[in-house]
Design a protein around this motif. Sequence first.
Motif, PDB file in Angstrom:
ATOM      1  N   SER A  87       3.364 -66.571  49.710  1.00 58.09           N
ATOM      2  CA  SER A  87       1.966 -66.634  49.272  1.00 58.09           C
ATOM      3  C   SER A  87       1.082 -65.595  49.960  1.00 58.09           C
ATOM      4  N   GLU A 114       5.812 -70.130  47.620  1.00 50.26           N
ATOM      5  CA  GLU A 114       5.418 -70.719  46.350  1.00 50.26           C
ATOM      6  C   GLU A 114       6.594 -70.622  45.392  1.00 50.26           C
ATOM      7  N   ARG A 149       2.705 -74.545  45.383  1.00 55.56           N
ATOM      8  CA  ARG A 149       3.133 -74.617  46.787  1.00 55.56           C
ATOM      9  C   ARG A 149       3.097 -76.066  47.227  1.00 55.56           C
TER      10      ARG A 149
END
Length: 63
Positions: free
Chosen positions: A34, A21, A10
């Motif tokens: 995420s 991500e 990320r």
Amino acid sequence: MEDTTTAWRRSTFCASGSCVEIAHVDDLVKLRDSKNPELPPVVFTLREWTGFQERVLAIGKSS
């Protein structure tokens, strides 16, 4: 089920931990949330990923 074998990354600008991500897997780029890693990622070819990035950057410049 959450993918624990892929190397997800990320942005370093992600301070809250609630970010997207990405992972490079062979000739594909995977994109996931995420906060919900158990959901299936959006999968791009390298060409699609480049186009996606260019469009996002263009939108950012126009606002």
